[in-house]
Design a protein around this motif. Sequence first.
Motif, PDB file in Angstrom:
ATOM      1  N   GLU A 177       0.838  -1.197   0.000  1.00  0.00           N
ATOM      2  CA  GLU A 177       0.000   0.000   0.000  1.00  0.00           C
ATOM      3  C   GLU A 177       0.872   1.246   0.000  1.00  0.00           C
ATOM      4  O   GLU A 177       1.945   1.263   0.596  1.00  0.00           O
ATOM      5  CB  GLU A 177      -0.891   0.038   1.250  1.00  0.00           C
ATOM      6  N   LYS A 178       0.378   2.276  -0.661  1.00  0.00           N
ATOM      7  CA  LYS A 178       1.074   3.562  -0.657  1.00  0.00           C
ATOM      8  C   LYS A 178       0.244   4.543   0.165  1.00  0.00           C
ATOM      9  O   LYS A 178      -0.921   4.791  -0.138  1.00  0.00           O
ATOM     10  CB  LYS A 178       1.245   4.093  -2.080  1.00  0.00           C
ATOM     11  N   LEU A 182      -8.692   2.807  -2.666  1.00  0.00           N
ATOM     12  CA  LEU A 182      -8.457   3.746  -1.574  1.00  0.00           C
ATOM     13  C   LEU A 182      -9.007   3.149  -0.283  1.00  0.00           C
ATOM     14  O   LEU A 182     -10.151   2.686  -0.244  1.00  0.00           O
ATOM     15  CB  LEU A 182      -9.140   5.084  -1.870  1.00  0.00           C
ATOM     16  N   ARG A 183      -8.190   3.155   0.755  1.00  0.00           N
ATOM     17  CA  ARG A 183      -8.602   2.687   2.089  1.00  0.00           C
ATOM     18  C   ARG A 183      -8.272   3.774   3.099  1.00  0.00           C
ATOM     19  O   ARG A 183      -7.176   4.328   3.081  1.00  0.00           O
ATOM     20  CB  ARG A 183      -7.865   1.408   2.459  1.00  0.00           C
ATOM     21  N   ILE A 184      -9.240   4.052   3.956  1.00  0.00           N
ATOM     22  CA  ILE A 184      -9.055   5.082   4.971  1.00  0.00           C
ATOM     23  C   ILE A 184      -9.165   4.417   6.333  1.00  0.00           C
ATOM     24  O   ILE A 184     -10.139   3.718   6.625  1.00  0.00           O
ATOM     25  CB  ILE A 184     -10.106   6.198   4.819  1.00  0.00           C
ATOM     26  N   THR A 185      -8.149   4.623   7.166  1.00  0.00           N
ATOM     27  CA  THR A 185      -8.127   4.047   8.508  1.00  0.00           C
ATOM     28  C   THR A 185      -8.133   5.176   9.527  1.00  0.00           C
ATOM     29  O   THR A 185      -7.385   6.148   9.391  1.00  0.00           O
ATOM     30  CB  THR A 185      -6.877   3.170   8.716  1.00  0.00           C
ATOM     31  N   SER A 234      -5.336   7.844   8.236  1.00  0.00           N
ATOM     32  CA  SER A 234      -4.407   7.471   7.173  1.00  0.00           C
ATOM     33  C   SER A 234      -5.220   7.079   5.958  1.00  0.00           C
ATOM     34  O   SER A 234      -6.195   6.338   6.062  1.00  0.00           O
ATOM     35  CB  SER A 234      -3.548   6.292   7.641  1.00  0.00           C
ATOM     36  N   ALA A 235      -4.822   7.599   4.797  1.00  0.00           N
ATOM     37  CA  ALA A 235      -5.434   7.205   3.525  1.00  0.00           C
ATOM     38  C   ALA A 235      -4.346   6.513   2.718  1.00  0.00           C
ATOM     39  O   ALA A 235      -3.243   7.040   2.550  1.00  0.00           O
ATOM     40  CB  ALA A 235      -5.981   8.410   2.779  1.00  0.00           C
ATOM     41  N   ARG A 236      -4.656   5.306   2.249  1.00  0.00           N
ATOM     42  CA  ARG A 236      -3.687   4.503   1.507  1.00  0.00           C
ATOM     43  C   ARG A 236      -4.323   3.960   0.238  1.00  0.00           C
ATOM     44  O   ARG A 236      -5.524   3.739   0.198  1.00  0.00           O
ATOM     45  CB  ARG A 236      -3.197   3.352   2.376  1.00  0.00           C
ATOM     46  N   VAL A 237      -3.496   3.756  -0.744  1.00  0.00           N
ATOM     47  CA  VAL A 237      -3.969   3.169  -1.996  1.00  0.00           C
ATOM     48  C   VAL A 237      -3.202   1.880  -2.211  1.00  0.00           C
ATOM     49  O   VAL A 237      -1.972   1.844  -2.089  1.00  0.00           O
ATOM     50  CB  VAL A 237      -3.743   4.134  -3.179  1.00  0.00           C
TER      51      VAL A 237
END
Length: 154
Positions: A59-60, A85-88, A148-151
Amino acid sequence: MRTSRTAFTAAAALTLSTLLTSCTGGGEAYVPPVPDASQSTVEPPPQEPLTAPEADLGEKEVLAEGPRRGPWKGATTTNLPKGELRITVHCLSQSKPTDLTVTVDNGGFDVRCSNLHQTIIMNGWGATSAGKFRLTVATEETVRWYISARVSPR
């Protein structure tokens, strides 16, 4: 005049008798309650520490914010790669359980932040195309949080 002196003497004697009876325990005297001055032995449960989200392999991370407290106007990320897109969110309320709202562009989701244990929510936002997005956080000042937002590549 003698009658009024006799009545006064009788009233004074009755009052004195009542006072003596209450002081010597002969009657039921009112004793105000004494507050308990001892310390409480019940401790509030400790809060867990608030930690930052970690990105998984592959993931970036395109946005990381925190630790912060309360609302945040957000940030715009301009170099968003293609992918999922994933937001934690990690959050902890200092008082009562409190809501935190994350808004991403025109959508969003709510997180109920605990007042005892760190709340961890991961929300898959779906496919993204290269470009930008805007993220904001709305909550009370009593809430501490990380986001945190990761792709991840498709």
